[in-house]
Design an enzyme around this catalytic site. Structure first.
Site, PDB file in Angstrom:
ATOM      1  N   ASP A 116      52.485 -20.896  62.026  1.00  0.00           N
ATOM      2  CA  ASP A 116      51.830 -22.016  62.778  1.00  0.00           C
ATOM      3  C   ASP A 116      52.743 -23.007  63.143  1.00  0.00           C
ATOM      4  OD1 ASP A 116      49.628 -20.115  62.783  1.00  0.00           O
ATOM      5  OD2 ASP A 116      48.837 -21.155  61.269  1.00  0.00           O
TER       6      ASP A 116
ATOM      7  N   LYS B   4      55.658 -21.516  67.085  1.00  0.00           N
ATOM      8  CA  LYS B   4      56.862 -20.652  67.731  1.00  0.00           C
ATOM      9  C   LYS B   4      56.358 -20.027  69.126  1.00  0.00           C
ATOM     10  CE  LYS B   4      55.540 -17.835  64.189  1.00  0.00           C
ATOM     11  NZ  LYS B   4      54.791 -19.083  63.463  1.00  0.00           N
TER      12      LYS B   4
ATOM     13  N   ALA C 290      48.918 -12.758  63.683  1.00  0.00           N
ATOM     14  CA  ALA C 290      49.705 -14.076  64.517  1.00  0.00           C
ATOM     15  C   ALA C 290      48.819 -14.632  65.507  1.00  0.00           C
ATOM     16  CB  ALA C 290      50.973 -13.502  65.116  1.00  0.00           C
ATOM     17  N   GLY C 291      49.013 -15.773  65.766  1.00  0.00           N
ATOM     18  CA  GLY C 291      48.313 -16.378  66.793  1.00  0.00           C
ATOM     19  C   GLY C 291      49.251 -17.573  67.367  1.00  0.00           C
ATOM     20  N   HIS C 292      49.734 -17.069  68.523  1.00  0.00           N
ATOM     21  CA  HIS C 292      50.854 -18.029  69.088  1.00  0.00           C
ATOM     22  C   HIS C 292      50.330 -18.709  70.318  1.00  0.00           C
ATOM     23  CE1 HIS C 292      54.109 -15.513  67.085  1.00  0.00           C
ATOM     24  NE2 HIS C 292      53.285 -16.158  66.229  1.00  0.00           N
TER      25      HIS C 292
ATOM     26  N   GLN D 154      54.379 -15.338  61.736  1.00  0.00           N
ATOM     27  CA  GLN D 154      54.252 -16.122  60.478  1.00  0.00           C
ATOM     28  C   GLN D 154      55.251 -16.791  60.029  1.00  0.00           C
ATOM     29  OE1 GLN D 154      53.585 -12.001  60.514  1.00  0.00           O
ATOM     30  NE2 GLN D 154      51.881 -12.988  61.513  1.00  0.00           N
TER      31      GLN D 154
ATOM     32  N   SER E   7      44.874 -20.551  64.702  1.00  0.00           N
ATOM     33  CA  SER E   7      44.536 -19.884  66.194  1.00  0.00           C
ATOM     34  C   SER E   7      43.881 -18.375  65.969  1.00  0.00           C
ATOM     35  CB  SER E   7      45.974 -19.917  66.769  1.00  0.00           C
ATOM     36  OG  SER E   7      46.635 -21.170  66.485  1.00  0.00           O
TER      37      SER E   7
HETATM   38  P1  GDP Z   1      52.569 -20.525  66.051  1.00  0.00           P
HETATM   39  O1  GDP Z   1      51.777 -19.470  65.382  1.00  0.00           O
HETATM   40  O2  GDP Z   1      53.901 -20.992  65.560  1.00  0.00           O
HETATM   41  O3  GDP Z   1      52.781 -19.985  67.762  1.00  0.00           O
HETATM   42  O4  GDP Z   1      51.629 -21.686  66.201  1.00  0.00           O
HETATM   43  P2  GDP Z   1      50.197 -22.006  66.595  1.00  0.00           P
HETATM   44  O5  GDP Z   1      50.089 -21.752  68.006  1.00  0.00           O
HETATM   45  O6  GDP Z   1      49.311 -21.117  65.468  1.00  0.00           O
HETATM   46  O7  GDP Z   1      49.992 -23.395  66.050  1.00  0.00           O
HETATM   47  C1  GDP Z   1      50.690 -24.524  66.564  1.00  0.00           C
HETATM   48  C2  GDP Z   1      49.533 -25.457  67.060  1.00  0.00           C
HETATM   49  O8  GDP Z   1      50.098 -26.674  67.492  1.00  0.00           O
HETATM   50  C3  GDP Z   1      49.022 -24.991  68.475  1.00  0.00           C
HETATM   51  O9  GDP Z   1      47.655 -25.173  68.615  1.00  0.00           O
HETATM   52  C4  GDP Z   1      49.901 -25.631  69.493  1.00  0.00           C
HETATM   53  O10 GDP Z   1      49.276 -25.879  71.010  1.00  0.00           O
HETATM   54  C5  GDP Z   1      50.016 -26.877  68.884  1.00  0.00           C
HETATM   55  N1  GDP Z   1      51.297 -27.636  69.163  1.00  0.00           N
HETATM   56  C6  GDP Z   1      52.711 -27.126  69.263  1.00  0.00           C
HETATM   57  N2  GDP Z   1      53.581 -28.139  69.232  1.00  0.00           N
HETATM   58  C7  GDP Z   1      53.053 -29.224  69.174  1.00  0.00           C
HETATM   59  C8  GDP Z   1      53.325 -30.526  69.313  1.00  0.00           C
HETATM   60  O11 GDP Z   1      54.510 -31.020  69.268  1.00  0.00           O
HETATM   61  N3  GDP Z   1      52.355 -31.429  69.205  1.00  0.00           N
HETATM   62  C9  GDP Z   1      51.187 -31.260  69.030  1.00  0.00           C
HETATM   63  N4  GDP Z   1      50.318 -32.399  68.830  1.00  0.00           N
HETATM   64  N5  GDP Z   1      50.749 -29.958  68.944  1.00  0.00           N
HETATM   65  C10 GDP Z   1      51.683 -28.918  69.213  1.00  0.00           C
HETATM   66  P1  IMO Z   2      51.595 -17.041  62.938  1.00  0.00           P
HETATM   67  O1  IMO Z   2      52.411 -15.879  63.714  1.00  0.00           O
HETATM   68  C1  IMO Z   2      49.704 -18.674  59.372  1.00  0.00           C
HETATM   69  C2  IMO Z   2      48.654 -15.878  56.383  1.00  0.00           C
HETATM   70  C3  IMO Z   2      47.244 -15.810  55.963  1.00  0.00           C
HETATM   71  C4  IMO Z   2      47.029 -15.351  54.514  1.00  0.00           C
HETATM   72  C5  IMO Z   2      48.513 -14.512  54.402  1.00  0.00           C
HETATM   73  C6  IMO Z   2      48.329 -13.012  54.672  1.00  0.00           C
HETATM   74  O2  IMO Z   2      50.566 -17.580  64.014  1.00  0.00           O
HETATM   75  O3  IMO Z   2      52.409 -18.156  62.551  1.00  0.00           O
HETATM   76  P2  IMO Z   2      47.790 -11.457  56.543  1.00  0.00           P
HETATM   77  O4  IMO Z   2      46.632 -11.260  57.505  1.00  0.00           O
HETATM   78  O5  IMO Z   2      49.049 -11.189  57.018  1.00  0.00           O
HETATM   79  O6  IMO Z   2      47.364 -10.222  55.383  1.00  0.00           O
HETATM   80  O7  IMO Z   2      47.534 -12.575  55.655  1.00  0.00           O
HETATM   81  O8  IMO Z   2      49.469 -14.973  55.491  1.00  0.00           O
HETATM   82  N1  IMO Z   2      49.097 -15.689  57.860  1.00  0.00           N
HETATM   83  C7  IMO Z   2      49.456 -16.686  58.813  1.00  0.00           C
HETATM   84  N2  IMO Z   2      49.381 -17.946  58.407  1.00  0.00           N
HETATM   85  N3  IMO Z   2      50.059 -18.153  60.686  1.00  0.00           N
HETATM   86  C8  IMO Z   2      50.283 -16.822  60.792  1.00  0.00           C
HETATM   87  O9  IMO Z   2      50.741 -16.093  61.894  1.00  0.00           O
HETATM   88  C9  IMO Z   2      49.851 -15.857  59.821  1.00  0.00           C
HETATM   89  N4  IMO Z   2      49.652 -14.483  59.670  1.00  0.00           N
HETATM   90  C10 IMO Z   2      49.436 -14.341  58.297  1.00  0.00           C
HETATM   91  O10 IMO Z   2      46.600 -16.775  56.407  1.00  0.00           O
HETATM   92  O11 IMO Z   2      47.467 -16.375  54.021  1.00  0.00           O
HETATM   93 MG    MG Z   3      49.886 -19.225  64.660  1.00  0.00          MG
END
Ligand code: GDP
Ligand code: IMO
Ligand code: MG
Length: 426
Positions: A15, A18, A41-43, A224, A299
């Protein structure tokens, strides 16, 4: 080969942002390829006032000219895939023409999700905090050499193969207390498999290497984070794939000599969702404030993320394993509210020793973070530029660059595409 595969991956526990940055960089790449993980994953991507969350589909999908590949290292749930494609339909994108799926990617079947739930329940207080998307059980089947692959959906005897696999799962499920409506799950799955058959199912290793030969630029998108890597993360509180740079080689069929830049992405602080060690975790009001300010809720699952200060020993570890060449710092704006900011530079272990390395006994060790405290910028970052930013932020960046010995070439100050500042490589 004229070009290389650049890799973008998370240096913390996922998170890091990415999705946002892959979307920002995608116009400069011909191909974006996911190499591991699955619907855990939740991007998140944000532009034109709309927020999109992708689970299975690479984050280059909103860019018209970018080809997107789901690589062999990914585990694919056809049900999640179908839902996600349907959500994208209203945006008038050319998804079918721009999306290619490796026949060698592993299929997640509905019993994988049930097993995930069964195993987690059986672990009780030691549960991993899995997203329950069937990740562990599907990778288990892959490694156990009994999994189904995306290419199998084209086989005339796909149903037989499916039945053989789920029968194994049902035997295990008998010993657990999980309730489900199998007829509904199977219908939903078969419908989604039919849907998947319309897409370009390819030998992605040839595809990618041919793209490389013809001079295309390729960005590998990690899922991740490095601290959740199956080998190098805080085992057993990890995910079931190699989230590190080497995973891009095995997950796409790219030789190590063809890896170019490695973008290591991190938050200006730390978060973790699920169980497992987190040395700098803040269990107090400061942590709550960080969560609120950073909107730190999962996410994929909506769970509150654990929050804490930045952790340099673990970042150094991730940088070492990944061979990071450029650092990208996200969510600096979340720290706007803090008058002082803490940076963990070392760990104090239970025997009193002080270390800068990540100990093997991370899970059982009571780590006490040793902090350096710096003055926060304590102001909005809305209109900052490379040349005009609060001195405290410039100092924070410099301190991290010096400690980590890698330049920070991008700074993110908000979730939108536009809230991104590119910095020069030193
Ligand atoms: P990922 O899994 O690495 O793609 O990240 P996620 O999408 O799960 O989580 C990142 C969160 O931070 C999302 O809600 C984005 O919209 C938000 N985000 C990304 N960059 C920034 C930033 O620079 N500032 C703030 N406040 N939010 C951000
Ligand atoms: P993105 O790509 C944050 C964490 C879960 C748990 C562990 C194992 O959005 O960054 P799993 O479902 O893979 O068996 O879970 O890994 N986890 C993540 N935490 N971001 C993710 O993906 C994750 N994918 C898995 O919360 O602790
Ligand atoms: Mg994520």
């Amino acid at each position: 080969m004229k070009t290389k595969v650049d890799v973008l991956l998370g240096l913390q526990w996922g998170d890091e942002g990415k999705g946002k940055i892959v979307d920002v960089l995608a116009p400069t790449y011909d191909v974006v390829a996911r190499f591991q993980g699955g619907p855990n994953a939740g991007h998140t991507l944000e532009f034109d006032g709309i927020k999109h969350v992708l689970h299975q589909i690479p984050s280059g999908i909103f860019r018209e000219k970018t080809k997107n590949i789901i690589g062999n290292g990914v585990v694919l749930d056809p049900i999640v895939f179908k839902t996600e494609i349907e959500k994208l339909e209203k945006y008038n994108l050319n998804v079918k023409a721009n999306l290619f799926i490796s026949k060698k990617a592993t299929l997640i079947v509905p019993t994988h999700r049930l097993l995930d739930q069964a195993y987690e329940t059986a672990k009780g207080v030691d549960k991993i905090g899995s997203t329950l998307k069937g990740i562990g059980p599907s990778y288990q089947d892959k490694i156990g050499r009994q999994g189904l692959r995306v290419g199998d959906v084209l086989a005339p005897n796909f149903k037989e193969k499916f039945k053989k696999l789920i029968d194994i799962h049902f035997e295990i499920l008998k010993t657990h207390n999980v309730s489900y409506d199998w007829a509904a799950l199977e219908n939903q799955f078969m419908d989604a498999v039919n849907f998947l058959r319309q897409f370009e199912l390819i030998d992605s290793e040839y595809f990618i290497n041919n793209e490389l030969k013809s001079g295309s630029t390729i960005l590998a998108e990690g899922a991740q984070g490095s601290l959740l890597d199956i080998d190098f993360g805080s085992y057993p509180f990890v995910t079931s794939s190699n989230t590190v740079t080497a995973g891009a080689c095995t997950g796409l069929g790219v030789a190590p000599s063809h890896i170019g830049e490695v973008y290591g992405i991190f938050k200006a602080y730390s978060t973790r969702v699920g169980s497992g060690p987190f040395p700098t975790e803040l269990l107090d009001e400061e942590g709550d404030l960080m969560r609120k300010q950073g909107n730190e809720f999962g996410s994929t699952t909506g769970r509150p993320r654990r929050c804490g200060w930045i952790d340099l020993p673990s970042l150094k570890y991730s940088i070492m394993i990944n061979g990071v060449t450029q650092l990208l710092m996200m969510k600096a704006d979340v720290l706007n509210i803090f008058k002082t900011i803490k940076i963990c530079t070392k760990y104090k272990l239970s025997d009193g020793s002080i270390t800068e390395t990540v100990p093997y006994e991370l899970v059982n060790e009571k780590i006490e973070p040793i902090y350096t405290e710096v003055k926060g910028w304590n102001t909005s970052l809305e209109n900052i530029t490379n040349d005009h930013m609060p001195v405290e932020l410039a100092d924070y960046i410099r301190l991290l660059e010096t400690a980590l010995n890698v330049p920070i070439t991008l700074l993110s100050t908000g979730p939108d595409r536009k809230q991104t500042i590119h910095r020069k490589k030193r």
